[in-house]
Design a protein around this motif. Structure first.
Motif, mmCIF file in Angstrom:
data_model
loop_
_atom_site.group_PDB
_atom_site.id
_atom_site.type_symbol
_atom_site.label_atom_id
_atom_site.label_comp_id
_atom_site.label_asym_id
_atom_site.label_seq_id
_atom_site.Cartn_x
_atom_site.Cartn_y
_atom_site.Cartn_z
ATOM 1 N N UNK A 106 1.096 -1.157 -0.025
ATOM 2 C CA UNK A 106 -0.140 -0.001 -0.005
ATOM 3 C C UNK A 106 0.870 1.143 0.089
ATOM 4 N N UNK A 107 0.232 2.402 -0.609
ATOM 5 C CA UNK A 107 1.036 3.523 -0.576
ATOM 6 C C UNK A 107 1.117 4.535 0.813
ATOM 7 N N UNK A 108 2.158 4.640 1.325
ATOM 8 C CA UNK A 108 2.235 5.436 2.648
ATOM 9 C C UNK A 108 1.835 6.914 2.168
ATOM 10 N N UNK B 108 -5.020 7.933 -10.445
ATOM 11 C CA UNK B 108 -4.432 6.702 -11.105
ATOM 12 C C UNK B 108 -4.354 5.888 -10.114
ATOM 13 N N UNK B 109 -3.592 6.132 -8.923
ATOM 14 C CA UNK B 109 -3.307 5.231 -7.807
ATOM 15 C C UNK B 109 -4.349 4.702 -6.814
ATOM 16 N N UNK B 110 -5.397 5.373 -7.073
ATOM 17 C CA UNK B 110 -6.390 5.007 -5.916
ATOM 18 C C UNK B 110 -6.083 5.402 -4.610
ATOM 19 N N UNK B 111 -5.422 6.554 -4.256
ATOM 20 C CA UNK B 111 -4.866 6.915 -2.858
ATOM 21 C C UNK B 111 -5.632 8.251 -2.595
ATOM 22 N N UNK B 112 -5.597 8.733 -1.429
ATOM 23 C CA UNK B 112 -6.188 10.151 -1.011
ATOM 24 C C UNK B 112 -5.169 11.135 -1.589
#
Ligand code: MG
Length: 158
Positions: free
Chosen positions: A91-93, A120-124
């Protein structure tokens, strides 16, 4: 478990009508030259993610000798690389990125670029930061012969 990744990219600039930066088309009198759409920021992010996960680099995943990659949308390449990294449970920090460009001024486009990358990355969006530096009018960046980008990413896994 955490891993850090670093990405860096440079593209030559030539006469043009727009720059593609972070998946956002910015009207400009120079364009980045490259085999794909030459989105220097998305290329740096792609390499940072692949490097953090120990899964190679953008040149291995999308060779520029492959005709399928000519003019290719870098957002699609980033999404494919991120899918490969995410499949390993990462998961992306957060991401922290720098664009190196004498012009244009990036600040007016920062929100749109952060939103696009986060999408694109599906993160906040709060996990994606971006800043920009000029080349102080010296060297290839400052003389507007080239544009560069760097990205640091932190990945996390249980
Ligand atoms: Mg590149």
């Amino acid at each position: 478990m955490i891993r850090v990744g670093l990405g860096h990219d440079t593209h030559r600039l030539g006469p043009g009508t727009e720059l593609v930066l972070g998946g956002v088309r910015i009207p400009h009198d120079r364009r980045a030259i490259g085999h794909s759409d030459a989105d220097v920021l998305l290329h740096a992010i792609t390499d940072a993610l692949l490097g953090a996960a120990g899964l190679g680099d953008i040149g291995e995943m999308f060779p520029d000798r492959d005709e399928a990659n000519r003019g290719r949308d870098s957002a699609e390449m980033l999404a494919a690389a991120w899918a490969r990294v995410a499949a390993e449970g990462w998961r992306i920090g957060n991401l922290d990125c720098v664009i190196f460009a004498q012009r244009p001024t990036i600040l007016p486009h920062r929100a749109a670029i952060r939103r696009r990358i986060a999408g694109i990355l599906g993160v906040a969006e709060e996990r994606v930061w971006l800043k920009a530096k000029t080349g102080e009018r010296v060297g290839p960046i400052g003389e507007e012969l080239a544009i560069g980008a760097e990205c640091v990413v932190l990945l996390e896994k249980d």
